[in-house]
Design a protein around this motif. Structure first.
Motif, PDB file in Angstrom:
ATOM      1  N   ASP A   1       0.834  -1.213   0.000  1.00 39.28           N
ATOM      2  CA  ASP A   1       0.000   0.000   0.000  1.00 39.28           C
ATOM      3  C   ASP A   1       0.866   1.258   0.000  1.00 39.28           C
ATOM      4  OD1 ASP A   1      -2.222  -1.572   0.015  1.00 39.28           O
ATOM      5  OD2 ASP A   1      -2.678  -1.298   2.151  1.00 39.28           O
ATOM      6  N   LYS A   2       1.945   1.230   0.793  1.00 38.97           N
ATOM      7  CA  LYS A   2       2.824   2.395   0.884  1.00 38.97           C
ATOM      8  C   LYS A   2       3.486   2.677  -0.456  1.00 38.97           C
ATOM      9  CE  LYS A   2       6.726   4.245   3.535  1.00 38.97           C
ATOM     10  NZ  LYS A   2       7.685   3.984   4.649  1.00 38.97           N
ATOM     11  N   GLN A   3       3.940   1.634  -1.136  1.00 37.89           N
ATOM     12  CA  GLN A   3       4.600   1.817  -2.422  1.00 37.89           C
ATOM     13  C   GLN A   3       3.620   2.267  -3.504  1.00 37.89           C
ATOM     14  OE1 GLN A   3       6.375  -2.088  -2.251  1.00 37.89           O
ATOM     15  NE2 GLN A   3       8.415  -1.210  -2.300  1.00 37.89           N
ATOM     16  N   GLN A   4       2.418   1.702  -3.506  1.00 34.93           N
ATOM     17  CA  GLN A   4       1.394   2.148  -4.453  1.00 34.93           C
ATOM     18  C   GLN A   4       1.066   3.619  -4.219  1.00 34.93           C
ATOM     19  OE1 GLN A   4      -2.039  -0.439  -5.358  1.00 34.93           O
ATOM     20  NE2 GLN A   4      -1.123  -1.908  -3.944  1.00 34.93           N
ATOM     21  N   ASN A   5       0.971   3.989  -2.955  1.00 37.57           N
ATOM     22  CA  ASN A   5       0.665   5.364  -2.586  1.00 37.57           C
ATOM     23  C   ASN A   5       1.727   6.323  -3.122  1.00 37.57           C
ATOM     24  OD1 ASN A   5      -1.004   7.168  -0.615  1.00 37.57           O
ATOM     25  ND2 ASN A   5       1.117   7.593  -0.046  1.00 37.57           N
ATOM     26  N   GLN A   6       3.012   5.963  -2.932  1.00 30.88           N
ATOM     27  CA  GLN A   6       4.101   6.821  -3.376  1.00 30.88           C
ATOM     28  C   GLN A   6       4.174   6.892  -4.896  1.00 30.88           C
ATOM     29  OE1 GLN A   6       5.606   8.742  -1.404  1.00 30.88           O
ATOM     30  NE2 GLN A   6       7.243   9.588  -2.672  1.00 30.88           N
TER      31      GLN A   6
END
Length: 217
Positions: free
Chosen positions: A43-48
């Motif tokens: 989720d964090k990588q998709q967000n970034q």
């Protein structure tokens, strides 16, 4: 599993801890094992990645402007890359996956030169945009000879019009010529100043949005 040959000071074959050993043309070598990412789609990588994409699409039309606007911070990288870094951190609003740009927070130039005082925009000989400001020469680092830099961004079209003018700060106004293809479009506008020797530049300032239609009679 790796094997250590000839004792601790000998060659290594295979993986041992965080390194990989082998032999090439009779020469023993070691190299670091590649870092593995347990979940490359977290989720964090998709967000970034989504934030990065939002800013990239916003800044693409300003490439030529950013090379000037961020030149004093472009050490070992391009002005565009510096602008990307700043705006990803400071100008993205919303929640994944619906990110957008906060135009008030976005910067298209960055520097210590004093910016425009009371900037405003209006329509002049549609679709040209007139920028007006109060002369603040002598306040802070502002000089009467500083030159206006004008920007209009057309979000729906994903395009921008900008100009490094020869209009000085003490003139109080400058016109940005806009191609007639943008008649009826909405322009998001910014203004900045640069010194005549090009060594100093101001932060860009968001002036507002304007629809490029004739004023009501």
């Amino acid at each position: 599993m790796g094997v250590i040959k000839q004792g601790i000071l000998g060659g290594i074959s295979g993986k041992v801890g965080t390194v990989i050993g082998g032999t090439w043309k009779g020469i023993d070598y070691l190299r670091a094992r590649p870092t593995s990412v347990s979940n490359p789609n977290s989720d964090k990588q998709q967000n970034q990645r989504s934030k990065f994409s939002t800013v990239l699409n916003f800044l693409k039309p300003f490439t030529g402007f950013l090379s000037v606007g961020f030149r004093n911070y472009a050490t070992k990288m391009t002005g565009f890359n510096v602008a990307m870094s700043h705006n990803v951190k400071n100008a993205v609003i919303g929640d994944f996956p619906n990110f957008s740009i906060d135009y008030q927070a976005a910067l298209l130039s960055k520097g210590n030169l004093t910016g425009a005082l009371n900037p405003s925009i209006g329509v002049f000989n549609v679709p040209d945009i007139i920028f007006e400001w109060s002369d603040n020469s002598g306040i802070g680092t502002a000089k009467a000879t500083d030159l206006a830099m004008l920007v209009a961004y057309f979000e729906n079209e994903g395009e921008a019009v900008f100009q490094f003018t020869q209009v000085t700060r003490n003139a109080g106004s400058a016109t940005l010529p806009i191609p007639s293809v943008y008649n009826g479009s909405i322009a998001q506008c910014w203004i900045a100043f640069q010194a005549t020797d090009s060594k100093e530049i101001s932060n860009s300032q968001y002036v507002g949005a304007i629809e490029l239609v004739p004023p009501a009679s």
